[in-house]
Scaffold this active site. Structure first.
Site, PDB file in Angstrom:
ATOM      1  N   GLU A 103       0.830  -1.209   0.000  1.00  0.00           N
ATOM      2  CA  GLU A 103       0.000   0.000   0.000  1.00  0.00           C
ATOM      3  C   GLU A 103       0.860   1.251   0.000  1.00  0.00           C
ATOM      4  O   GLU A 103       0.557   2.235  -0.689  1.00  0.00           O
ATOM      5  CB  GLU A 103      -0.952  -0.027   1.184  1.00  0.00           C
ATOM      6  CG  GLU A 103      -2.027  -1.106   1.030  1.00  0.00           C
ATOM      7  CD  GLU A 103      -2.876  -1.265   2.265  1.00  0.00           C
ATOM      8  OE1 GLU A 103      -2.334  -1.531   3.353  1.00  0.00           O
ATOM      9  OE2 GLU A 103      -4.107  -1.133   2.148  1.00  0.00           O
ATOM     10  N   GLU A 123      -3.640  -9.765   3.888  1.00  0.00           N
ATOM     11  CA  GLU A 123      -4.455  -9.422   5.048  1.00  0.00           C
ATOM     12  C   GLU A 123      -5.535 -10.468   5.343  1.00  0.00           C
ATOM     13  O   GLU A 123      -5.836 -10.745   6.496  1.00  0.00           O
ATOM     14  CB  GLU A 123      -5.104  -8.048   4.857  1.00  0.00           C
ATOM     15  CG  GLU A 123      -4.160  -6.888   5.016  1.00  0.00           C
ATOM     16  CD  GLU A 123      -3.396  -6.547   3.744  1.00  0.00           C
ATOM     17  OE1 GLU A 123      -3.328  -7.380   2.818  1.00  0.00           O
ATOM     18  OE2 GLU A 123      -2.834  -5.436   3.679  1.00  0.00           O
TER      19      GLU A 123
HETATM   20  N1  T1G Z   1       4.181  -7.552  12.008  1.00  0.00           N
HETATM   21  C1  T1G Z   1       4.916  -7.869  13.092  1.00  0.00           C
HETATM   22  N2  T1G Z   1       5.862  -8.846  13.117  1.00  0.00           N
HETATM   23  C2  T1G Z   1       6.060  -9.512  11.952  1.00  0.00           C
HETATM   24  C3  T1G Z   1       5.323  -9.240  10.779  1.00  0.00           C
HETATM   25  C4  T1G Z   1       4.356  -8.210  10.842  1.00  0.00           C
HETATM   26  N3  T1G Z   1       3.636  -7.871   9.762  1.00  0.00           N
HETATM   27  N4  T1G Z   1       5.765 -10.090   9.806  1.00  0.00           N
HETATM   28  C5  T1G Z   1       6.722 -10.844  10.359  1.00  0.00           C
HETATM   29  N5  T1G Z   1       6.906 -10.502  11.645  1.00  0.00           N
HETATM   30  C6  T1G Z   1       7.883 -11.080  12.575  1.00  0.00           C
HETATM   31  C7  T1G Z   1       7.624 -12.554  12.831  1.00  0.00           C
HETATM   32  O1  T1G Z   1       6.693 -12.718  13.879  1.00  0.00           O
HETATM   33  C8  T1G Z   1       9.020 -13.023  13.202  1.00  0.00           C
HETATM   34  O2  T1G Z   1       9.248 -12.583  14.541  1.00  0.00           O
HETATM   35  C9  T1G Z   1       9.933 -12.184  12.312  1.00  0.00           C
HETATM   36  O3  T1G Z   1       9.154 -11.027  11.935  1.00  0.00           O
HETATM   37  C10 T1G Z   1      10.353 -12.906  11.043  1.00  0.00           C
HETATM   38  O4  T1G Z   1       9.132 -13.391  10.431  1.00  0.00           O
HETATM   39  C11 T1G Z   1      -2.339  -1.975   6.894  1.00  0.00           C
HETATM   40  C12 T1G Z   1      -3.480  -4.221   7.899  1.00  0.00           C
HETATM   41  C13 T1G Z   1       7.467 -11.166   5.656  1.00  0.00           C
HETATM   42  C14 T1G Z   1       7.217 -13.299   4.364  1.00  0.00           C
HETATM   43  O5  T1G Z   1       0.743 -10.506   6.762  1.00  0.00           O
HETATM   44  O6  T1G Z   1       4.455 -13.173   5.722  1.00  0.00           O
HETATM   45  O7  T1G Z   1      -0.329  -4.778   6.533  1.00  0.00           O
HETATM   46  O8  T1G Z   1       9.634 -14.878  15.517  1.00  0.00           O
HETATM   47  O9  T1G Z   1       9.706 -15.828  10.633  1.00  0.00           O
HETATM   48  O10 T1G Z   1       9.952 -16.591   7.137  1.00  0.00           O
HETATM   49  O11 T1G Z   1      -3.518  -2.945   5.125  1.00  0.00           O
HETATM   50  O12 T1G Z   1       7.016 -12.780   8.055  1.00  0.00           O
HETATM   51  O13 T1G Z   1      11.574 -13.416  14.844  1.00  0.00           O
HETATM   52  O14 T1G Z   1      10.134 -12.780  16.813  1.00  0.00           O
HETATM   53  O15 T1G Z   1       7.814 -15.023   9.114  1.00  0.00           O
HETATM   54  O16 T1G Z   1      11.478 -14.640   6.444  1.00  0.00           O
HETATM   55  C15 T1G Z   1       0.237  -7.842   6.332  1.00  0.00           C
HETATM   56  C16 T1G Z   1       3.360 -11.285   7.481  1.00  0.00           C
HETATM   57  C17 T1G Z   1       0.067  -7.329   7.719  1.00  0.00           C
HETATM   58  C18 T1G Z   1       3.070 -10.373   6.299  1.00  0.00           C
HETATM   59  C19 T1G Z   1       8.963 -13.073   6.132  1.00  0.00           C
HETATM   60  N6  T1G Z   1       1.527  -8.500   6.186  1.00  0.00           N
HETATM   61  N7  T1G Z   1       4.740 -11.743   7.469  1.00  0.00           N
HETATM   62  O17 T1G Z   1       8.977 -14.457   6.344  1.00  0.00           O
HETATM   63  O18 T1G Z   1      10.242 -14.548   8.553  1.00  0.00           O
HETATM   64  S1  T1G Z   1      -1.497  -6.536   7.953  1.00  0.00           S
HETATM   65  C20 T1G Z   1       1.673  -9.811   6.444  1.00  0.00           C
HETATM   66  C21 T1G Z   1       5.150 -12.708   6.599  1.00  0.00           C
HETATM   67  C22 T1G Z   1      -1.371  -5.135   6.984  1.00  0.00           C
HETATM   68  C23 T1G Z   1      -2.406  -3.162   5.991  1.00  0.00           C
HETATM   69  C24 T1G Z   1      -2.640  -4.433   6.700  1.00  0.00           C
HETATM   70  C25 T1G Z   1       6.559 -13.186   6.775  1.00  0.00           C
HETATM   71  C26 T1G Z   1       7.540 -12.664   5.714  1.00  0.00           C
HETATM   72  P1  T1G Z   1      10.217 -13.469  15.496  1.00  0.00           P
HETATM   73  P2  T1G Z   1       9.169 -14.801   9.699  1.00  0.00           P
HETATM   74  P3  T1G Z   1      10.237 -15.126   7.077  1.00  0.00           P
END
Ligand code: T1G
Ligand code: NAD
Length: 653
Positions: A103, A123
């Site tokens: 976004e 999301e």
């Molecule tokens: N927020 C907070 N922590 C996050 C995070 C996030 N979005 N994504 C990952 N982490 C943390 C995760 O818990 C872990 O922490 C570390 O980062 C590494 O993650 C406004 C409302 C990006 C593909 O859904 O898909 O945006 O265990 O082990 O395998 O409209 O993380 O080390 O303490 O998964 O390399 C939308 C979610 C949010 C993406 C990387 N975004 N993340 O994968 O590492 S809602 C998502 C992932 C939003 C807007 C809306 C994956 C990754 P720790 P990981 P990875």
């Protein structure tokens, strides 16, 4: 500084630096607003490049903030501020540009990306919809049907696809900054492009396909709210001016964010990442993993070998004879060929993976292999014989892993020369697709060996959950318990198709009896017969499944099981109904109707009781791990969080 601004000749460079995934936290949002003000005031800067440090551009909002009071500046406002700048903003992208990250990029006037970059709006996987203009801006940039698919599926697309769709302007094969700088120079001095929110949505090319897509999304949702809300938001984006559509998007996002389904999905998201973090492994160096051996190229062995090859690990497959070796090799190459057909790998990669596979009928070839997984018949003597034979050939620091579904790995390890190097890696079928692995930790296993098990799971992109040794570990033990309860209910008054209907309506992809017909009833019949002599006579035992097997009704593979499968249709069987009624009568059970709600409640209560026993016995470490197993291995509806989450949050279901 989570956001810094630097000047590069006549350009400004804004860099986000908020490890590990540059989540758009409150500090990042405030930092971006400050960077906008600074770059607007900078009279020498003709254009702005937005990029990020580390492994990925912003991968979304900071999900950990969702359970707290929302803090300004809010992401929609930040993105609109980027859109309203007088200078072009070029997003230089890499990694996983997801959710709020995409976004933000849509608020920029241009976007370039490394070829390996992925783009998505996941999301819905968190029970949400994009809340910062994603559903509004995307169909104003790319084909609305493509936008609908991205928003409602949550699935990422590649940079190549993004370029084809017009989501990005260019792809860099090496230095994305150089690519961005070149584009910035071309667009400097003025914003030549109309902000997306000031554009009309692109027209729907094929209204019939559009309506069909929405219908499919709604029917696939089963009980999940977010995909349906996402489809509605994209439709609104086509029907209303952007600003009005974005108000409705934000309202829908906030409503979903407070819904128990999103709480459950956010819970399981973090549970999947915390389940494999064991305090006792902190600082433990895992054994190196550069080569894998697989013993047995059957259903599981072939899938495990393919998973390792696809993760870049060379594999040696050992089978018991030439015919089985050849069959195993064919199974593996068929899986890899299918990956190519699905576009997951290209021909060059397929050739390289095929070259990384070697097959043999002896164990001599395993003398330098780091970790060997046995996936031979589910028979303690066969497995023990294989492990004892391997002991004679493999390195002293090599690891032995069993893929057994139920057998006692402590007993298996005790029969080898070095029990401390034996673990269980319980993959799920098909092993190259299913994300879940139960890492079984026998009593004698060395920490570095256990750490290697988790390291391999991570390398394969799997979700690993620790379990100690018991009959069925976590998932199969819970499944055995609730399958037993379902057979009790069939004897008490329900019919198999009542139970399956109730489970499907709750959100399972299929019911427990349909699942047995799919897997084959004979496998468990053999196990029940082998355990008959030691079965507790005091425990209620339902004979119906045995009688089906005695009648050679083994399920789909014989055209009859709990259901009839004539003509490719799944039909409740009158023969089975008559058998059920006769069995209830034989046991003098006065059958009473059981409502769908009670069926689901009895299943959940049985799961929760067995899960609690697993925790009490120390087989499972934490409730989160049990939920991760049931959601990722047994079809428990993800938007309910899992049986243990439901126990503490009954409002979800
Ligand atoms: N927020 C907070 N922590 C996050 C995070 C996030 N979005 N994504 C990952 N982490 C943390 C995760 O818990 C872990 O922490 C570390 O980062 C590494 O993650 C406004 C409302 C990006 C593909 O859904 O898909 O945006 O265990 O082990 O395998 O409209 O993380 O080390 O303490 O998964 O390399 C939308 C979610 C949010 C993406 C990387 N975004 N993340 O994968 O590492 S809602 C998502 C992932 C939003 C807007 C809306 C994956 C990754 P720790 P990981 P990875
Ligand atoms: P399978 O019968 O498809 O394959 C077993 C393979 O082992 C056969 O190819 C056989 O030739 C080979 N084999 C037997 N003895 C051997 C020996 N001495 N040396 C080398 N190879 C030998 O069985 P499967 O379904 O792949 O199951 C294998 C293991 O995985 C079992 O322990 C099973 O419980 C477990 N498992 C199965 C599933 C499943 O859904 N099928 C899921 C998880 C775990």
């Amino acid at each position: 500084m989570v956001v810094r601004v630097e000047t590069k000749d006549d350009l400004a460079v804004v860099t986000i630096d908020n490890p590990p995934v540059n989540a758009a936290s409150q500090a990042v949002r405030a930092g971006l607003l400050a960077a906008i003000a600074e770059t607007e005031a900078n009279t020498t800067a003709k254009a702005v490049i937005l990029c990020a440090e580390g492994r990925t551009f912003t991968a979304g909002a900071d999900v950990r903030e969702f359970d707290k009071q929302p803090m300004p500046p809010h992401l929609p406002d930040v993105i609109q501020a980027i859109e309203d700048t007088t200078k072009p903003w070029i997003a230089a992208l890499h990694g996983s540009v997801l959710g709020g990250g995409l976004e933000i990029a849509l608020g920029c006037s241009h976007r370039v990306a490394l070829r390996s970059t992925r783009f998505g709006l996941p999301e819905v996987t968190l029970g949400l919809i994009p809340g910062a203009g994603g559903t509004v801006r995307l169909p104003r940039l790319i084909d609305p049907l493509e936008a609908l698919n991205m928003v409602t599926s949550g699935k990422p697309i590649s940079a190549a696809t993004a370029l084809n769709l017009g989501l990005i302007d260019d792809i860099a094969d090496g230095d994305v900054m150089a690519c961005a700088i070149a584009l910035a120079r071309k667009t400097a001095n003025a914003r030549t492009r109309t902000a997306l929110r000031h554009r009309d949505a692109k027209p729907v090319e094929d209204p019939a396909a559009w309506e069909a897509a929405k219908t499919r999304i709604i029917s696939k949702a089963r009980g999940a709210l977010a995909p349906v809300a996402a489809a509605r938001a994209v439709q609104t984006a086509l029907d209303l001016p952007a600003d009005q559509a974005q108000i409705q998007e934000r309202e829908a996002f906030l409503t979903l964010k407070s819904d128990p389904q999103s709480a459950a999905l956010r819970y399981i998201f973090f549970a999947e990442r915390s389940a494999s973090k064991l305090p006792e492994l902190k600082g433990v160096e895992p054994h190196q993993l550069t080569s894998i051996g697989v013993i047995g190229g059957g259903t599981m062995g072939a899938g495990i070998a393919a998973a390792c090859l696809l993760a870049g690990l060379p594999v040696t497959l050992a089978e018991r004879d030439e015919a089985a070796r050849s069959a195993g090799q064919l199974r593996i190459t068929a899986i890899l060929e299918n990956s190519r057909k699905r576009g997951l790998i290209d021909q060059g990669k397929l050739d390289a993976l095929t070259a990384a596979l070697s097959t043999t009928t002896t164990f001599e070839a395993l003398t330098e292999t780091d970790l060997i997984i046995e996936a031979v018949f589910e028979d303690m003597d066969v497995k023990t014989q294989v492990l004892q034979e391997l002991d004679k050939h493999i390195r002293r620091d090599a690891i032995l892993a069993s893929n057994t579904s139920y057998l006692d790995i402590n007993a298996m390890a005790a029969r080898t020369k070095h029990p401390e190097r034996v673990i269980g890696l319980h993959f799920f079928s098909p092993a190259h697709i299913m994300k879940l692995v139960e890492v079984i930790i026998p009593d004698e296993a060395a920490p570095s060996v256990v750490a290697a098990g988790f390291a391999l799971a991570r390398k394969l992109g799997k979700i690993a959950v620790p379990a100690s040794v018991c009959d069925g570990f976590i998932g199969n033990r819970i499944m055995s318990a609730y399958r037993r309860e379902c057979e009790y209910m069939v004897e008490d008054g329900a019919l198999p198709w009542d139970v399956d209907r109730a489970m499907r309506d709750f959100g399972f992809p299929m019911g427990v009896f349909e699942m047995q017909d799919l897997a084959g009833l004979d496998i468990r019949w053999a196990k029940r017969k082998s355990q008959a002599a030691t079965r507790d006579p005091a425990q209620r035992y339902v004979h119906i499944a045995d009688k089906l097997c005695e009648a050679r009704r083994f399920g789909r593979k014989t055209g009859q099981g709990w259901y009839d499968y004539a003509g490719g249709k799944t039909t409740p069987s009158q023969w089975v109904e008559n058998l059920v009624l006769a069995e209830s009568a034989r046991k003098k059970i006065a059958r009473t109707p059981i409502s769908d709600a009670e069926i689901v409640q009895r299943i959940l209560s049985t799961m929760q009781a067995e899960a609690q026993a697993l925790l009490t016995e120390g087989i499972a470490r934490r409730p989160e791990g049990i939920d991760v197993v049931m959601v990722n291995g047994y079809g428990f509806p993800r938007w309910c969080g899992g049986p243990m989450f439901l126990k503490n949050h009954p409002s979800v279901d």
